[in-house]
Design a protein around this motif. Structure first.
Motif, PDB file in Angstrom:
ATOM      1  N   SER A 155      47.502  74.964  45.108  1.00 13.71           N
ATOM      2  CA  SER A 155      48.691  74.297  44.389  1.00 13.71           C
ATOM      3  C   SER A 155      48.861  73.176  43.729  1.00 13.71           C
ATOM      4  CB  SER A 155      49.819  74.770  45.188  1.00 13.71           C
ATOM      5  OG  SER A 155      48.742  74.017  46.508  1.00 13.71           O
ATOM      6  N   ASN A 156      47.429  72.318  44.808  1.00 15.06           N
ATOM      7  CA  ASN A 156      46.640  71.386  43.923  1.00 15.06           C
ATOM      8  C   ASN A 156      46.712  71.248  42.441  1.00 15.06           C
ATOM      9  OD1 ASN A 156      44.403  71.983  45.090  1.00 15.06           O
ATOM     10  ND2 ASN A 156      43.379  70.427  45.442  1.00 15.06           N
ATOM     11  N   LYS A 157      45.771  72.344  42.526  1.00 10.18           N
ATOM     12  CA  LYS A 157      45.561  72.004  40.716  1.00 10.18           C
ATOM     13  C   LYS A 157      46.539  72.588  39.652  1.00 10.18           C
ATOM     14  CE  LYS A 157      41.178  73.882  42.219  1.00 10.18           C
ATOM     15  NZ  LYS A 157      40.063  72.462  42.247  1.00 10.18           N
ATOM     16  N   SER A 158      46.281  72.854  38.493  1.00  9.91           N
ATOM     17  CA  SER A 158      47.735  72.700  37.681  1.00  9.91           C
ATOM     18  C   SER A 158      47.181  74.126  37.208  1.00  9.91           C
ATOM     19  CB  SER A 158      47.266  72.112  36.009  1.00  9.91           C
ATOM     20  OG  SER A 158      45.802  72.191  35.476  1.00  9.91           O
ATOM     21  N   PHE A 159      47.882  74.808  36.505  1.00  5.03           N
ATOM     22  CA  PHE A 159      47.858  76.037  36.246  1.00  5.03           C
ATOM     23  C   PHE A 159      46.604  76.206  35.649  1.00  5.03           C
ATOM     24  CE2 PHE A 159      49.147  79.854  33.794  1.00  5.03           C
ATOM     25  CZ  PHE A 159      49.400  80.330  34.054  1.00  5.03           C
ATOM     26  N   GLU A 160      46.606  75.434  34.346  1.00 11.39           N
ATOM     27  CA  GLU A 160      45.137  75.612  33.829  1.00 11.39           C
ATOM     28  C   GLU A 160      43.511  75.528  34.908  1.00 11.39           C
ATOM     29  OE1 GLU A 160      47.522  74.111  32.034  1.00 11.39           O
ATOM     30  OE2 GLU A 160      48.461  75.997  31.192  1.00 11.39           O
ATOM     31  N   GLU A 161      43.644  74.627  35.033  1.00 13.58           N
ATOM     32  CA  GLU A 161      42.719  74.151  36.512  1.00 13.58           C
ATOM     33  C   GLU A 161      42.354  75.194  36.863  1.00 13.58           C
ATOM     34  OE1 GLU A 161      42.678  69.794  36.556  1.00 13.58           O
ATOM     35  OE2 GLU A 161      44.233  70.982  37.772  1.00 13.58           O
ATOM     36  N   MET A 162      43.507  75.974  37.480  1.00 14.98           N
ATOM     37  CA  MET A 162      43.506  76.917  38.818  1.00 14.98           C
ATOM     38  C   MET A 162      43.097  77.882  38.191  1.00 14.98           C
ATOM     39  SD  MET A 162      45.403  80.152  39.754  1.00 14.98           S
ATOM     40  CE  MET A 162      46.561  79.678  38.701  1.00 14.98           C
ATOM     41  N   LEU A 163      43.318  78.356  36.913  1.00 15.65           N
ATOM     42  CA  LEU A 163      42.963  79.608  36.335  1.00 15.65           C
ATOM     43  C   LEU A 163      41.747  79.664  36.155  1.00 15.65           C
ATOM     44  CD1 LEU A 163      45.592  80.378  33.606  1.00 15.65           C
ATOM     45  CD2 LEU A 163      44.903  82.184  35.914  1.00 15.65           C
ATOM     46  N   ASP A 164      40.731  79.007  35.578  1.00 13.53           N
ATOM     47  CA  ASP A 164      39.364  78.463  35.342  1.00 13.53           C
ATOM     48  C   ASP A 164      38.632  78.433  36.797  1.00 13.53           C
ATOM     49  OD1 ASP A 164      40.093  77.748  33.025  1.00 13.53           O
ATOM     50  OD2 ASP A 164      40.151  76.178  32.998  1.00 13.53           O
ATOM     51  N   HIS A 165      39.060  77.850  37.331  1.00 19.11           N
ATOM     52  CA  HIS A 165      38.440  77.611  39.384  1.00 19.11           C
ATOM     53  C   HIS A 165      38.709  79.462  40.046  1.00 19.11           C
ATOM     54  CE1 HIS A 165      37.882  76.465  43.126  1.00 19.11           C
ATOM     55  NE2 HIS A 165      37.937  77.131  43.509  1.00 19.11           N
TER      56      HIS A 165
END
Length: 132
Positions: free
Chosen positions: A7-17
């Motif tokens: 949840s500390n990542k943006s939506f797009e960053e989370m998806l990439d991760h």
């Protein structure tokens, strides 16, 4: 993977991760205890183009949304929290239907032990914190 872990990542960053980790499906929190860091529920319900962009961000990475999660307590003796939990669940079900998400995870809820109860009655575990 349950994306509230990121949840500390943006939506797009989370998806990439998630994609870089070799996973292929996400369970996204929409409110309640998991929060909604990656799902602006009202915004998505109100705007079809935002729903398309949201889903495209997932599918363009070869991912799927396996479930939405909105763990709240619609039976809580805290009437405001019970109402909020119920509304979040209903909105989540509607969004899942609009996006073709096959599963909505939630909590059934826990009432108080009497009409005058201030807290839910759940002596088994001290989580969520109001059960302590």
């Amino acid at each position: 993977v349950f994306t509230v872990l990121f949840s500390n990542k943006s939506f797009e960053e989370m998806l990439d991760h998630v994609k870089a980790s070799g996973l292929d499906a996400v369970e996204i929190g929409t409110g309640g205890y998991p929060g909604n860091a990656h799902c602006p529920l009202d915004e998505l319900l109100e705007d079809e183009s935002k729903r398309k962009d949201y889903l495209n961000a997932v599918t363009a990475r070869g991912l799927t949304i396996s479930a939405f999660s909105c763990h709240g307590n619609p039976l809580s003796p805290d009437k405001a929290f019970a109402k909020q939990s119920d509304e979040t669940l209903r909105k989540t079900i509607k969004l899942a239907s609009l996006l073709g998400v096959p599963v909505v995870n939630g909590f059934s809820g826990t009432p108080g032990d009497s009409e005058d109860a201030k807290q839910p009655n759940w002596p088994v575990v001290a989580w969520p914190t109001e059960y302590a």
